[in-house]
Design an enzyme around this catalytic site. Structure first.
Site, short mmCIF file in Angstrom:
data_model
loop_
_atom_site.label_atom_id
_atom_site.label_comp_id
_atom_site.label_asym_id
_atom_site.label_seq_id
_atom_site.Cartn_x
_atom_site.Cartn_y
_atom_site.Cartn_z
N ASP A 36 5.36 -2.43 5.26
CA ASP A 36 5.85 -1.46 4.28
C ASP A 36 6.15 -0.13 4.97
O ASP A 36 5.75 0.07 6.13
CB ASP A 36 4.85 -1.27 3.13
CG ASP A 36 3.43 -0.99 3.61
OD1 ASP A 36 3.23 -0.75 4.81
OD2 ASP A 36 2.52 -1.03 2.76
N ASN A 104 -5.91 0.10 -6.67
CA ASN A 104 -5.18 -0.37 -7.86
C ASN A 104 -4.76 -1.83 -7.74
O ASN A 104 -4.03 -2.33 -8.59
CB ASN A 104 -3.95 0.52 -8.11
CG ASN A 104 -2.90 0.38 -7.02
OD1 ASN A 104 -3.16 -0.20 -5.97
ND2 ASN A 104 -1.72 0.92 -7.26
N HIS A 106 -2.90 -3.08 -5.27
CA HIS A 106 -1.63 -3.34 -4.56
C HIS A 106 -1.91 -3.96 -3.20
O HIS A 106 -2.98 -3.83 -2.62
CB HIS A 106 -0.78 -2.05 -4.45
CG HIS A 106 -1.16 -1.11 -3.36
ND1 HIS A 106 -0.56 0.12 -3.21
CD2 HIS A 106 -2.08 -1.17 -2.37
CE1 HIS A 106 -1.08 0.74 -2.17
NE2 HIS A 106 -2.00 0.00 -1.65
N GLU A 111 3.14 -2.75 -6.10
CA GLU A 111 2.32 -1.99 -7.05
C GLU A 111 2.18 -2.79 -8.35
O GLU A 111 3.06 -3.59 -8.70
CB GLU A 111 3.02 -0.66 -7.36
CG GLU A 111 3.30 0.20 -6.14
CD GLU A 111 2.06 0.87 -5.58
OE1 GLU A 111 0.99 0.23 -5.51
OE2 GLU A 111 2.14 2.03 -5.18
P1 PGA Z 1 -6.82 1.81 3.13
O1 PGA Z 1 -5.44 1.37 2.43
O2 PGA Z 1 -7.16 0.73 4.12
O3 PGA Z 1 -6.49 3.10 3.80
O4 PGA Z 1 -7.83 1.90 2.03
C1 PGA Z 1 -5.36 0.11 1.85
C2 PGA Z 1 -4.10 -0.02 1.03
O5 PGA Z 1 -3.68 0.94 0.36
O6 PGA Z 1 -3.51 -1.10 1.02
#
Ligand code: PGA
Length: 206
Positions: A36, A104, A106, A111
């Site tokens: 992404d 959340n 995702h 999302e």
């Molecule tokens: P993080 O991000 O490892 O910084 O918690 C995870 C994500 O948003 O997929």
């Protein structure tokens, strides 16, 4: 292979760097696939997720970045997504995806709500993602509102998927991934339709 950026995989990346440095493993044959990216960044913007991944993993592990399948965002974002899909088709898909999960639910920037047949595409970030990522960029206002992401369809179809989950703030969402029927409200839950391994620390375990 797909590797997520973010805080969660940093320990894994450090371990891989050290094993490459000692000669225990060789990642030069890996073809990286970008998961992404934020849209609208200038080249060299420190918020770039690709730059993060390059710095933490790809360059120190001598992965051939020139062979990467990645979003060419200098032109049209929709065309960049279509080009990634075409290259993945030609390459025969994804062998291994090492992913994180947002609070959340995702995965990449799929999302909520996201359907399991979601393709690689341009998305608007969920408010929860903007808040969660603000810590990296200084403030909520500094988080770019749009991003491109590999589609859930591609991630579910990977030959192996590993979901890394760390921290008490992920416990509730991990419980939903593991215990509820897959639903668009928890996009990562659809990874269960593929060949999924979840690796969680004690704090994140339900
Ligand atoms: P993080 O991000 O490892 O910084 O918690 C995870 C994500 O948003 O997929």
């Amino acid at each position: 292979m797909v590797f997520a950026a973010g805080t969660t995989p940093l320990g894994l990346f450090a371990e891989l760097r050290s094993r490459v440095a000692s000669g225990a493993i060789d990642l030069t044959g890996v073809r990286p696939v970008q998961l992404d990216e934020y849209v609208g960044l200038e080249r060299g913007d420190p918020r770039s997720l690709w730059d993060w991944l390059s710095r933490e993993l790809l360059v120190p592990c001598r992965v051939d970045i020139s062979a990467a399948i990645r979003f060419e965002l200098d032109a049209d974002a929709d065309e960049a997504c279509a080009a990634v899909e075409r290259q993945l088709d030609a390459a025969g898909g994804i062998d291994l995806a090492v992913l994180g999960i947002g609070p959340n639910g995702h995965v990449g920037f799929n999302e909520p709500p996201s359907l399991p047949d979601s393709v690689t595409r341009l998305v608007r970030l969920d408010e929860a993602s903007i808040v969660a990522n603000a810590r990296y960029w200084g403030s909520v206002a500094d988080v770019p509102p749009e991003a491109v992401t590999l589609g859930l369809d591609r991630l579910i179809g990977a030959r192996e998927t590993v979901l890394l989950v760390s921290g008490a703030h992920k416990r509730e969402i991990l419980a939903r991934v593991l215990e509820e029927s897959p639903s668009p409200e928890v996009p990562a839950s659809f990874l269960r339709e593929g060949r999924l391994t979840v690796i969680a620390d004690r704090a994140a375990l339900p």
